[in-house]
Design an enzyme around this catalytic site. Sequence first.
Site, mmCIF file in Angstrom:
data_model
loop_
_atom_site.group_PDB
_atom_site.id
_atom_site.type_symbol
_atom_site.label_atom_id
_atom_site.label_comp_id
_atom_site.label_asym_id
_atom_site.label_seq_id
_atom_site.Cartn_x
_atom_site.Cartn_y
_atom_site.Cartn_z
ATOM 1 N N ARG A 133 3.533 7.232 1.730
ATOM 2 C CA ARG A 133 4.280 5.990 1.543
ATOM 3 C C ARG A 133 5.293 6.221 0.429
ATOM 4 N NH1 ARG A 133 2.103 0.298 -0.938
ATOM 5 N NH2 ARG A 133 2.937 1.249 -2.831
ATOM 6 N N TYR A 144 7.734 -3.823 -7.182
ATOM 7 C CA TYR A 144 6.433 -3.505 -6.605
ATOM 8 C C TYR A 144 6.359 -2.031 -6.200
ATOM 9 C CZ TYR A 144 2.895 -2.463 -3.374
ATOM 10 O OH TYR A 144 1.854 -1.795 -2.783
ATOM 11 N N HIS A 178 6.321 -5.463 0.869
ATOM 12 C CA HIS A 178 5.539 -6.405 0.051
ATOM 13 C C HIS A 178 6.036 -7.847 0.179
ATOM 14 C CE1 HIS A 178 2.497 -6.995 -3.186
ATOM 15 N NE2 HIS A 178 2.004 -5.918 -2.617
ATOM 16 N N ASP A 184 -7.496 -1.207 -5.969
ATOM 17 C CA ASP A 184 -8.199 -2.451 -6.299
ATOM 18 C C ASP A 184 -9.298 -2.799 -5.287
ATOM 19 O OD1 ASP A 184 -5.020 -3.268 -5.732
ATOM 20 O OD2 ASP A 184 -6.404 -4.367 -4.453
ATOM 21 N N GLU A 186 -5.096 3.986 4.333
ATOM 22 C CA GLU A 186 -4.403 4.093 3.036
ATOM 23 C C GLU A 186 -5.341 4.699 1.992
ATOM 24 O OE1 GLU A 186 -3.264 0.328 1.325
ATOM 25 O OE2 GLU A 186 -1.861 1.261 -0.071
ATOM 26 N N GLU A 230 -2.745 -7.002 4.997
ATOM 27 C CA GLU A 230 -3.649 -6.729 3.872
ATOM 28 C C GLU A 230 -4.145 -8.008 3.206
ATOM 29 O OE1 GLU A 230 -0.991 -4.278 1.495
ATOM 30 O OE2 GLU A 230 -0.793 -5.903 0.054
ATOM 31 N N HIS A 265 -6.040 -1.336 4.617
ATOM 32 C CA HIS A 265 -5.649 -1.437 3.213
ATOM 33 C C HIS A 265 -6.616 -0.581 2.386
ATOM 34 C CE1 HIS A 265 -4.855 -4.566 -0.236
ATOM 35 N NE2 HIS A 265 -3.968 -3.598 -0.263
ATOM 36 N N ARG A 306 -3.640 -4.341 9.155
ATOM 37 C CA ARG A 306 -4.049 -3.775 7.863
ATOM 38 C C ARG A 306 -5.188 -4.512 7.171
ATOM 39 N NH1 ARG A 306 -2.349 -0.528 4.755
ATOM 40 N NH2 ARG A 306 -1.842 -1.777 2.906
ATOM 41 N N GLU A 312 5.839 -1.983 6.350
ATOM 42 C CA GLU A 312 4.681 -2.850 6.072
ATOM 43 C C GLU A 312 5.093 -4.173 5.453
ATOM 44 O OE1 GLU A 312 1.832 -0.810 3.645
ATOM 45 O OE2 GLU A 312 1.103 -2.682 2.769
ATOM 46 N N ASN A 345 -8.616 -8.764 -6.100
ATOM 47 C CA ASN A 345 -7.807 -8.421 -7.284
ATOM 48 C C ASN A 345 -7.229 -9.659 -7.974
ATOM 49 O OD1 ASN A 345 -6.553 -6.800 -9.126
ATOM 50 N ND2 ASN A 345 -4.999 -5.995 -7.716
ATOM 51 N N TRP A 373 5.805 -12.202 -4.394
ATOM 52 C CA TRP A 373 5.647 -10.918 -5.109
ATOM 53 C C TRP A 373 5.190 -9.832 -4.175
ATOM 54 C CZ3 TRP A 373 1.111 -7.997 -5.958
ATOM 55 C CH2 TRP A 373 1.367 -6.771 -6.639
ATOM 56 N N HIS A 394 0.528 7.616 -1.859
ATOM 57 C CA HIS A 394 1.664 6.847 -2.390
ATOM 58 C C HIS A 394 2.565 7.729 -3.251
ATOM 59 C CE1 HIS A 394 -0.290 2.577 -2.358
ATOM 60 N NE2 HIS A 394 -0.490 3.213 -1.227
ATOM 61 N N ASP A 423 6.434 -0.034 2.139
ATOM 62 C CA ASP A 423 5.853 -1.368 1.964
ATOM 63 C C ASP A 423 6.917 -2.299 1.371
ATOM 64 O OD1 ASP A 423 4.296 -3.584 1.450
ATOM 65 O OD2 ASP A 423 2.741 -2.498 0.340
HETATM 66 O O1 LIG Z 1 -0.152 -1.693 0.341
HETATM 67 C C1 LIG Z 1 -0.874 -1.838 -0.624
HETATM 68 O O2 LIG Z 1 -1.682 -1.016 -1.025
HETATM 69 C C2 LIG Z 1 -0.801 -3.147 -1.309
HETATM 70 O O3 LIG Z 1 0.392 -3.795 -1.095
HETATM 71 C C3 LIG Z 1 -1.356 -3.203 -2.692
HETATM 72 O O4 LIG Z 1 -0.691 -2.367 -3.581
HETATM 73 C C4 LIG Z 1 -1.414 -4.648 -3.163
HETATM 74 O O5 LIG Z 1 -0.281 -5.015 -3.843
HETATM 75 C C5 LIG Z 1 -2.599 -4.844 -4.014
HETATM 76 O O6 LIG Z 1 -3.726 -4.472 -3.294
HETATM 77 C C6 LIG Z 1 -2.727 -6.248 -4.529
HETATM 78 O O7 LIG Z 1 -3.966 -6.408 -5.119
HETATM 79 MG MG LIG Z 2 0.851 -3.345 0.965
#
Ligand SMILES: O=C(O)[C@H](O)[C@@H](O)[C@H](O)[C@H](O)CO
Ligand SMILES: [Mg+2]
Length: 403
Positions: free
Chosen positions: A147, A159, A213, A317, A340, A263, A313, A284, A237, A37, A403, A122, A211
Amino acid sequence: MKIEQAYTIVTSPGRNFVTLKIVTDQGEYGIGDATLNGREMAVVAYLEEHVIPMLIGRDPQRIEDIWHYLYRGAYWRRGPVTMSAIAAVDMALWDIKAKLAGMPLYQLLGGKSRDRVMVYGHATGRDIDACLEEVARHVDEGYKAVRVQAGVPGIATIYGVAKKDGEPYEPADADLPAEHVWSTSKYLNHVPKLFAAVRERFGDDLHVLHDVHHRLTPIEAARLGKEVEPYHLFWLEDCVPAENQEAFGLIRQHTTTPLAVGEVFNSLYDAKALIENQWIDYIRATLTHAGGITHMRRIADLAGLYHVRTGFHGPTDLSPVCLGAAIHFDTWVPNFGIQEYMPHTSATDEVFPHDYRFEDGHFIVGEKPGHGVDIDEQLAKQYPYKRASLPVNRLEDGTLWHW
Ligand SMILES: O=C(O)[C@H](O)[C@@H](O)[C@H](O)[C@H](O)CO
Ligand SMILES: [Mg+2]
């Protein structure tokens, strides 16, 4: 048997996807997902300039040898671009091998360890109430695991939360990276309230996940893990960035909340200490970014020795090619945890016809030989590549953050 031709297909039915197609001199073909991505064209260049020329003329049945040729043979090892390119080759070769055997991929891996694969969806909302409505929608659709990500008062964009309630979340939303502003204290104060509300409305049986992140420090993550313990999360996560694997040792000492990470990992070495020290519960990493089926098997086998289970994961994307192959892997792997699932757009599903199906909160693997996902190349041409970047994050004083 020889590889006669290999080429990349870049298509953007709602978002960018990179697919590698490998064709043999006997007319059989396989496809692999190479989508990274926001860095899609870097993988295309790596494949076209450095990988495809070396594949032509090789025996596609020698999956293991080709994997090592591309990994060790490059001298420069690992990294997301290299490992996504290797993964795409590997996935396409397993697809070919399973088609030659006349078997669905899971059979070739060792057969079914389970009949169906539990997924988590999600739920996202700009505030707690909107988020609870989304959890309710998922429960109505049959999900057993959800989630939960909600907006935080005082943080404008965060996020995992869609711009408008009810819309799907897509992070790569601008030509150049959007800038978000982050406050750890506001976030930490809010999340336990969100999970209190979720348990109050939905009771104890629903599996709930969250998550972070990568945004906390180890001691902040420890605090969050402790404070959500009463709500029995399935997992927390990416609570800290994981370049420093020892960080998880500190978090682990403080909390019984199960931890998931990986991930952004692309090799076994990213997870070795995490697994061997039993600092995590779920790994993941997934097929497209961690070297394909051949390498993910090694990661999953090591994880199995230490009670660590898989939690691949599976965002939008990654293309349906990755998801399809992952469902075969999930159906086979003994130490499966959860998969996921973010549904792709209908345009994406049309470009990538597939035989997996969602039913009652689970995926059911298909029975077609191979991994069961194809690409409609004519249709793919109708959706040209469009650069899209992931956001960056800054603290309120302007410092660049994770991020
Ligand atoms: O847990 C998740 O699914 C991830 O955190 C994604 O949302 C990522 O942010 C994304 O795949 C970045 O490209
Ligand atoms: Mg994630």
